[in-house]
Design a protein around this motif. Structure first.
Motif, short mmCIF file in Angstrom:
data_model
loop_
_atom_site.label_atom_id
_atom_site.label_comp_id
_atom_site.label_asym_id
_atom_site.label_seq_id
_atom_site.Cartn_x
_atom_site.Cartn_y
_atom_site.Cartn_z
N PRO A 125 0.80 -1.24 0.00
CA PRO A 125 0.00 0.00 0.00
C PRO A 125 0.83 1.28 0.00
CG PRO A 125 -0.95 -1.60 1.51
CD PRO A 125 0.33 -2.19 1.02
N ILE A 128 1.70 2.01 -3.62
CA ILE A 128 0.50 2.50 -4.31
C ILE A 128 0.17 3.91 -3.86
CG2 ILE A 128 -1.92 2.03 -4.79
CD1 ILE A 128 -1.37 -0.91 -4.21
N ALA A 129 0.35 4.19 -2.56
CA ALA A 129 0.06 5.52 -2.04
C ALA A 129 0.99 6.56 -2.67
CB ALA A 129 0.21 5.54 -0.52
N PHE A 132 -0.40 7.39 -6.05
CA PHE A 132 -1.59 8.23 -5.99
C PHE A 132 -1.27 9.64 -5.48
CE2 PHE A 132 -4.14 4.24 -6.09
CZ PHE A 132 -4.95 4.59 -7.17
N ALA A 146 -5.36 4.39 -2.39
CA ALA A 146 -4.35 3.35 -2.23
C ALA A 146 -4.90 2.16 -1.45
CB ALA A 146 -3.12 3.92 -1.53
N VAL A 215 0.35 4.91 5.11
CA VAL A 215 0.21 5.71 3.90
C VAL A 215 0.30 7.20 4.21
CG1 VAL A 215 -1.15 3.94 2.73
CG2 VAL A 215 -2.32 5.71 4.04
N GLY A 220 -0.29 10.41 2.40
CA GLY A 220 -1.66 9.98 2.19
C GLY A 220 -2.63 10.43 3.26
#
Length: 265
Positions: A125, A128-129, A132, A146, A215, A220
């Motif tokens: 994650p 992915i964060a 994003f 995410a 995140v 995030g």
């Protein structure tokens, strides 16, 4: 001297040596030593780290709870991120997991669905964060997106496996009545997978509560951003306060998730 066991073939021992397993274990031990020697591990470094760790922990006590409003705002945002990502992630994982079930869908449907699940599970994650954050900017939206991707990968895979383990007798019985596919899902599939799905959903909510902190460290949103800022400013007593509140929130969520699982069993 005891007589050989008459139930065994002549010349065969009761407990034969598993040489392939021994060789594999020996190779693993040799490679572990080899890898450790190339990664800079040393006893002196470990002892030095213990001393520095003790100094770091000493600077964390006593915890600082004076900035209560900042702490509460960060925890509330992390909780919102976890709930939103769990809701939409689990909601999207339902059709993906259903399409990935090989006992209900043809191969030309399951393969694309399983590819989506594999892609969602391929990255942590935090990675992915970061993507994003680059796409939509800093803040809670990047964290929610995410964790949605991570939820689809985890719940979708487990949901598909749960469907593949159901008894097809109920499915065939409902199909024999001439019921459409949607009714087959509601009457034959859903009762068999609902308890397990509740368990998957509550576990994913717990996971997203923890991941919402991580995140936030990369932008995030949530308490992770506050934690990272406090660490950069060397406010270790405030770092400890954030960690204590985070652990308390996770423990409360664990109790609630256990109660929810028991309610649906």
């Amino acid at each position: 001297m005891s007589a050989p066991d008459p139930g065994l073939p002549l010349g065969r021992q009761a407990f034969q040596a598993n040489w392939s397993g021994r060789i594999a274990f020996g190779a693993l031990v040799v490679y572990t030593i080899y890898a450790a020697s190339h990664l800079g591990f040393s006893w002196d470094r470990f002892v030095t780290g213990l001393g520095q760790g003790g100094t770091f922990l000493a600077r964390m006590f006593p915890p600082d709870f004076e900035r209560t409003q900042l702490l509460v705002d960060g925890m509330v945002e992390s909780l919102q991120i976890a709930i939103l990502s769990s809701f939409f992630g689990i909601l999207l994982s339902l059709p993906v997991g259903l399409l990935a079930a090989r006992n209900l869908m043809p191969p030309w449907v399951t393969w694309p669905a399983r590819t989506i699940i594999a892609l969602c599970r391929s990255f942590h994650p935090i990675i992915i964060a970061i993507l994003f954050v680059k796409a939509v900017g800093f803040g809670a939206l990047a964290g929610v997106l995410a964790l949605i991707v991570g939820s689809i990968g985890f719940v979708g895979k487990l949901f598909a496996e749960a469907i593949e383990e159901i008894s097809l007798k109920q499915v065939e019985a409902v199909r024999a009545t001439g019921a459409p596919f949607l009714n087959v899902l509601i009457m034959a599939v859903q009762p068999q997978v609902l308890p397990r799905f509740i368990g998957f959903a509550t576990y994913q909510l717990d996971s997203n509560l923890r991941n919402s902190t991580m995140v936030g460290i990369v932008g995030g949103g949530g308490i992770g951003a506050t934690l990272f800022t406090a660490y950069q400013r060397f406010d270790y007593d405030y770092v400890l306060a954030i960690l204590i509140v985070t652990v308390a929130m996770i423990m409360v969520a664990e109790v609630l998730s256990g109660w929810i699982r028991k309610a649906f069993q």
